[in-house]
Motif scaffolding. Structure first.
Motif, PDB file in Angstrom:
ATOM      1  N   ARG A 407      35.164  44.225  37.691  1.00 23.92           N
ATOM      2  CA  ARG A 407      36.600  44.257  38.248  1.00 23.92           C
ATOM      3  C   ARG A 407      37.121  44.510  39.213  1.00 23.92           C
ATOM      4  NH1 ARG A 407      39.038  42.768  32.975  1.00 23.92           N
ATOM      5  NH2 ARG A 407      37.861  42.661  31.663  1.00 23.92           N
ATOM      6  N   LYS A 410      36.218  43.066  41.898  1.00 16.86           N
ATOM      7  CA  LYS A 410      36.364  41.294  41.708  1.00 16.86           C
ATOM      8  C   LYS A 410      37.228  40.718  43.115  1.00 16.86           C
ATOM      9  CE  LYS A 410      39.014  38.268  38.909  1.00 16.86           C
ATOM     10  NZ  LYS A 410      40.205  38.489  37.452  1.00 16.86           N
ATOM     11  N   PHE A 446      30.561  34.860  38.934  1.00 14.90           N
ATOM     12  CA  PHE A 446      32.290  35.077  38.564  1.00 14.90           C
ATOM     13  C   PHE A 446      32.999  34.170  40.047  1.00 14.90           C
ATOM     14  CE2 PHE A 446      29.030  38.485  37.647  1.00 14.90           C
ATOM     15  CZ  PHE A 446      30.000  39.061  35.731  1.00 14.90           C
TER      16      PHE A 446
END
Length: 878
Positions: A407, A410, A446
């Motif tokens: 996170r 990201k 991701f």
């Protein structure tokens, strides 16, 4: 769900031969911890000295301290030879003559060269990994990596007479290679293009005579493609020499006025940085043009310097005995290493570091690449480091921390992936490479379908390149290239070097892995493999030929068997060459070699089968020059196509050869025809007459009576022309009979013309035409009129009118107009320009169409036009 999806993606990931499987617990952390264990900070950069190989050579035979050693850059081979200048006289008497040994960087022996030549002054390597052996007597011996002597060259007489004192080599991977040379009478020379025709230039001389006269140190700096400069130090003075001038360089420094002499200098691989050290250990670093000073540092060590080199462009390395001192580009920081068992050693500057060769190890000192620092440095907060940490937590027990790291980066995930990819390429250990590439694959999960194409391309490229690098770094191969070195060296050059070392299977695997086009990869490898098989001793037979043929035909590449057969011929293996040549599919490559092998009939058969007339002619002409004429005839008489092509070629280009052939065949008619034709090209009258005489004789033998009569008449005409030229002083030889008559009429030789007319039976029609034209040419109008009245013209009177009109004498033309038949007379008057008479004549002939043509010619002449219209109306009324 995301955890399971990512875990499955990682477990199944395999690309380009790097099998990145789930590591054992703790293995990733151990690999990454060990990767930073040898890092040493130096200012804002890190250096690392890594052991690349434990040397495989026989340790008892290696004495680097008393040997001449040449180490090729870019992971190249090592050449070692006992230095007779460093061995005592007693030892030289006990020991045999020194041999030259060639090893890989891992110490695997490639070759041994028994040396029986003169005393060796220096060893060095070219760009193509050929060994240059420079003798003190001014001779250069070039050897290949397998110990075969390729070529000997002699340096200029100035070098030979004085002798070689010292040599320094340089090499540019994208250009040329060369060396600087100092003679024993202290003159400098520079040589370039060592892989081609060596060019040697004498450098300018130092204007000041020093005592002692030899420089305290010197080095050579490549400038451009085929030139170089030399820096030479005399005491504390430094001079820059090229082949035009010598220039003293001012070294800006903070030393005392009574400065000690410079004892060593080094030029950086980029050619822009220079480093100096004096006998008290004072180090100076600056630009090679001496305009900028970066570092001045006093080590306060006055011991003799063993090595002094640049580590890329980041630091200077100096060794005294077992101590290696590294000074960076900043003013304060330095690193000291203890060589220990690595002493004595040899150091060679490479593109991105220094290779250190000792009796036991091959080590590499380099600046830690920026990508590795960003990802692997402890405490790094770069995106790549965070992604790497996320993977470790993900594969550990605290997967929630992995989520926090992901996170956090990201928005910077593409940057993190690129950093990890670059770091993987910069690392040497395969375990660490795999760990970093797993981090890349973890990050890509991701991004999903939004992964930028440049990331995918770079990832694939790094995986493929690492597979190649790991293969060539294996100690059995011994080419310890770094990723950056390979980028500069390029893959094609690496493949060439693998081929040169006869590592054909590995070269082929590299081509397959990188998907190199067959013509640039596999085809070249197979060809070199076959050539190598041919060069090997023995094997001149069917077994070797079958091995080569089976290997080449099983491949989809089109390797020429002619090239391999040519090599077999050069190696005195004609039987093998013949067997290989049978499989060549290109006649243009096959036939010349068959001729060289003196298989003339086979060459001719192959040329005929190819359907190429030019190739057949080339073969025939080669055979003709190689064999006696009778044997040559026996070869091509059995082949009608070859015989026909040979005769055709001879008719067009070589009549003498065709005459010889016809004489052998008793073909008198053909011989006569050739001689008859050649008579027209002969310049001298006697020569023409002789050729015609021979043609008459041959036609008579051939019983070709029509051609015989033609030849006899031509002979008779030529004799008459020769006689007339002498008497009348007019050029007649070479003219036709009609042209001859024309010229004689111009000279008013009517009686001679009449005689020619009777002798050669010229028709009235032809004679009248010639007479009319000739009389008109000389404007003999009375004679022309007289001739027209001599008898009825066999060609009519239109020709009389025509020649008069051509000479612009319309009054003469009118004399003959009335003799022209009525149906053609109107047209004659039109040509003369008398439209009124033309109209009257057409009216008399009742020719309306003729009146229309006359009317069209009237133009603005209204009176004539009205008269023509009236005549037309009268014809219409009737």
């Amino acid at each position: 769900a995301l955890y399971l999806e990512t875990k499955m993606a990682l477990e199944s990931f395999t690309l380009a031969g790097l099998d990145i499987k789930q590591p054992k617990p703790g293995s990733v952390a151990d690999a990454q911890m060990s990767a930073t264990a040898d890092w040493n900070p130096m200012g804002d950069i890190y250096l690392r000295k890594s052991t690349v190989y434990e040397m495989s050579w026989t340790k008892s035979l290696i004495e680097l301290g008393t040997s001449l050693v040449a180490v090729a850059p870019y992971g190249g081979p090592i050449a070692i030879m006992r230095d007779e200048n460093k061995v005592s006289v007693d030892a030289q008497q006990r020991l045999s003559r020194p041999n030259i040994f060639i090893y890989t960087s891992s110490g695997v022996q490639l070759a041994e060269i028994p040396w029986s030549g003169g005393r060796v002054s220096a060893l060095g390597w070219t760009n193509t990994e050929n060994l240059m052996v420079i003798l003190e007597e001014g001779v250069i011996v070039k050897c290949d990596i397998h110990g075969n002597i390729l070529k000997q060259s002699v340096l200029p007489n100035e070098v030979k007479d004085a002798g070689v004192h010292s040599v320094k080599f340089y090499q540019l991977v994208t250009g040329t290679c060369g060396f600087g040379l100092l003679t024993k009478n202290w003159k400098f020379f520079a040589a370039s293009d060592l892989d081609g025709s060596i060019r040697v230039k004498r450098m300018a001389e130092v204007p000041v005579v020093y005592d002692p006269p030899d420089p305290s140190c010197w080095t050579i700096v490549p400038v451009g493609f085929n030139s170089a400069s030399i820096f030479a130090a005399y005491g504390d003075k430094i001079y820059k020499l090229d082949h035009i001038q010598c220039k003293e360089m001012e070294v800006p420094n903070k030393r005392e006025n009574t400065s000690p002499p410079w004892v060593n200098m080094a030029i950086a691989p980029n050619g822009h940085l220079l480093a100096l050290i004096d006998e008290r250990g004072y180090i100076w670093q600056g630009s090679s043009d001496f305009k900028a000073v970066y570092v001045e540092y006093d080590t306060k060590c006055s011991e003799k310097v063993d090595h002094f080199e640049w580590c890329a462009s980041h630091a200077v390395v100096v060794t005294w005995g077992k101590v290696m001192f590294v000074k960076g580009r900043d003013k304060k920081t330095w690193i000291k290493y203890q060589l220990g068992s690595a002493y004595p050693c040899v150091m060679v500057a490479d593109l991105d570091g220094i290779r250190i060769i000792s009796k036991y190890f091959c080590e590499f000192l380099q600046k830690v690449p920026t990508a590795s620092v960003n990802v692997l440095k402890i405490g790094s907060l770069e995106p790549g480091a965070m992604l790497n940490d996320a993977l470790k937590e993900f594969e550990g027990e605290e997967s929630h921390k992995a989520d926090e790291y992901v996170r956090y980066i990201k928005d910077k995930m593409p940057d993190a992936i690129l950093q990890c990819t670059e770091a993987a390429g910069a690392e040497y250990e395969a375990a660490l490479q795999k760990s970093l590439l797993r981090s890349v694959q973890f990050g890509k999960c991701f991004l999903g379908s939004d992964t930028p194409q440049n990331i995918v391309d770079q990832f694939v490229n790094v995986c493929q390149t690492l597979r190649v690098l790991n293969a060539v770094r294996d100690y059995r191969i011994g080419i310890p290239l770094t990723y950056r070195q390979l980028e500069r060296l390029t893959i094609p050059v690496l493949i060439d070097r693998l081929i040169y070392r006869k590592l054909y299977p590995l070269a082929q695997k590299v081509c397959e892995s990188l998907r190199i086009p067959p013509k640039e990869g596999e085809e070249k490898i197979l060809k070199q493999w076959a050539l190598g098989k041919v060069i090997e001793r023995g094997g001149d037979g069917e077994l070797l030929a079958s091995i080569i043929v089976e290997k080449l035909q099983s491949s989809s590449c089109s390797v020429s068997f002619a090239d391999i057969a040519k090599q077999a011929m050069n190696n005195n293996k004609p039987a093998l060459a013949a067997l290989l040549l049978d499989h060549e599919v290109s006649p243009t490559r096959q036939v010349p070699l068959l001729l060289e092998m003196k298989k003339f009939e086979s060459a001719l058969d192959k040329a005929i089968a190819s359907g190429d007339p030019e190739l057949v002619n080339k073969v025939l002409w080669h055979i003709k020059t190689a064999l006696p004429f009778r044997e040559f005839l026996m070869v091509f008489h059995k082949r009608p196509i070859a015989a026909a092509l040979y005769k055709k070629h001879c008719r067009e280009n070589d009549h003498q050869s065709l005459l010889r052939l016809c004489d052998q065949e008793s073909n008198f008619n053909e011989m006569a025809t050739i001689q008859f034709d050649d008579s027209f090209a002969e310049k001298s009258v006697e020569g023409r007459l002789e050729l015609l005489h021979q043609a008459i004789k041959r036609y008579r033998d051939a019983q070709n009576f029509f051609a015989l009569r033609c030849a006899e008449e031509q002979y008779k005409l030529l004799e008459l022309q020769k006689n007339f030229e002498t008497k009348l002083e007019v050029r007649l030889v070479g003219l036709s009979l009609v042209e001859t008559m024309y010229q004689l009429i111009l000279k008013n030789q009517v009686k001679i013309v009449e005689q020619l007319r009777k002798d050669f039976k010229i028709s009235d029609t032809q004679y009248w035409w010639v007479r009319i034209k000739a009389l008109a040419e000389v404007r003999d109008w009375p004679e022309l009129e007289k001739f027209s009245k001599s008898k009825k013209s066999p060609i009519g009177y239109e020709p009389f009118v025509e020649v008069c009109i051509q000479k612009n004498t319309k009054s003469e033309a009118l004399k003959y107009a009335m003799k022209v038949p009525l149906s053609q007379r109107w047209f004659i008057f039109m040509k003369i320009g008398d439209l009124e008479k033309a109209a009257e004549t057409a009216f008399q002939d009742r020719n309306t169409a003729a009146l229309d043509q006359v009317l069209a010619k009237c133009g603005h002449r209204r009176e004539i036009a009205e008269k023509v219209q009236m005549l037309k109306s009268q014809l219409g009324a009737k």
